[in-house]
Scaffold this motif. Structure first.
Motif, PDB file in Angstrom:
ATOM      1  N   ARG A   5     -59.881  36.659 -10.254  1.00 39.92           N
ATOM      2  CA  ARG A   5     -60.006  38.037 -10.739  1.00 39.92           C
ATOM      3  C   ARG A   5     -61.180  38.086 -11.701  1.00 39.92           C
ATOM      4  NH1 ARG A   5     -56.541  41.804  -8.268  1.00 39.92           N
ATOM      5  NH2 ARG A   5     -54.919  40.545  -7.340  1.00 39.92           N
ATOM      6  N   PHE A   6     -62.065  39.022 -11.487  1.00 37.85           N
ATOM      7  CA  PHE A   6     -63.231  39.164 -12.337  1.00 37.85           C
ATOM      8  C   PHE A   6     -63.167  40.498 -13.071  1.00 37.85           C
ATOM      9  CE2 PHE A   6     -64.711  36.464  -8.792  1.00 37.85           C
ATOM     10  CZ  PHE A   6     -65.040  35.332  -9.514  1.00 37.85           C
ATOM     11  N   THR A   7     -63.620  40.488 -14.311  1.00 37.24           N
ATOM     12  CA  THR A   7     -63.626  41.717 -15.095  1.00 37.24           C
ATOM     13  C   THR A   7     -64.703  42.664 -14.570  1.00 37.24           C
ATOM     14  OG1 THR A   7     -65.224  40.876 -16.681  1.00 37.24           O
ATOM     15  CG2 THR A   7     -62.906  40.441 -17.150  1.00 37.24           C
ATOM     16  N   ASP A   8     -64.551  43.938 -14.899  1.00 33.60           N
ATOM     17  CA  ASP A   8     -65.567  44.917 -14.498  1.00 33.60           C
ATOM     18  C   ASP A   8     -66.912  44.572 -15.117  1.00 33.60           C
ATOM     19  OD1 ASP A   8     -63.766  46.309 -12.958  1.00 33.60           O
ATOM     20  OD2 ASP A   8     -63.290  47.758 -14.535  1.00 33.60           O
ATOM     21  N   GLU A   9     -66.886  44.080 -16.351  1.00 35.15           N
ATOM     22  CA  GLU A   9     -68.127  43.705 -17.026  1.00 35.15           C
ATOM     23  C   GLU A   9     -68.820  42.565 -16.286  1.00 35.15           C
ATOM     24  OE1 GLU A   9     -69.324  41.634 -21.256  1.00 35.15           O
ATOM     25  OE2 GLU A   9     -67.616  43.005 -21.236  1.00 35.15           O
ATOM     26  N   PHE A  10     -68.045  41.601 -15.854  1.00 34.70           N
ATOM     27  CA  PHE A  10     -68.595  40.465 -15.115  1.00 34.70           C
ATOM     28  C   PHE A  10     -69.223  40.927 -13.805  1.00 34.70           C
ATOM     29  CE2 PHE A  10     -68.336  37.067 -12.030  1.00 34.70           C
ATOM     30  CZ  PHE A  10     -68.834  35.977 -12.729  1.00 34.70           C
ATOM     31  N   LYS A  11     -68.517  41.805 -13.102  1.00 30.06           N
ATOM     32  CA  LYS A  11     -69.029  42.324 -11.833  1.00 30.06           C
ATOM     33  C   LYS A  11     -70.320  43.106 -12.042  1.00 30.06           C
ATOM     34  CE  LYS A  11     -64.387  42.914  -9.976  1.00 30.06           C
ATOM     35  NZ  LYS A  11     -63.391  43.890  -9.570  1.00 30.06           N
ATOM     36  N   ALA A  12     -70.361  43.917 -13.099  1.00 33.55           N
ATOM     37  CA  ALA A  12     -71.561  44.714 -13.382  1.00 33.55           C
ATOM     38  C   ALA A  12     -72.750  43.805 -13.661  1.00 33.55           C
ATOM     39  CB  ALA A  12     -71.310  45.637 -14.569  1.00 33.55           C
TER      40      ALA A  12
END
Length: 33
Positions: A5-12
């Motif tokens: 699971r990746f955070t939205d910040e990480f994905k951005a």
């Protein structure tokens, strides 16, 4: 098998590395694993 699971910040940040800095998608993906 569990998925990561990746955070939205990480994905951005990953998207930014590809779109703004021109890194290949495969390179960014390998670094994220």
């Amino acid at each position: 098998m569990t998925s990561k699971r990746f955070t939205d910040e990480f994905k951005a940040e990953a998207v930014k590395q590809v779109s703004e800095r021109g890194y290949p998608v495969t390179e960014v993906a390998e670094r994220c694993l």
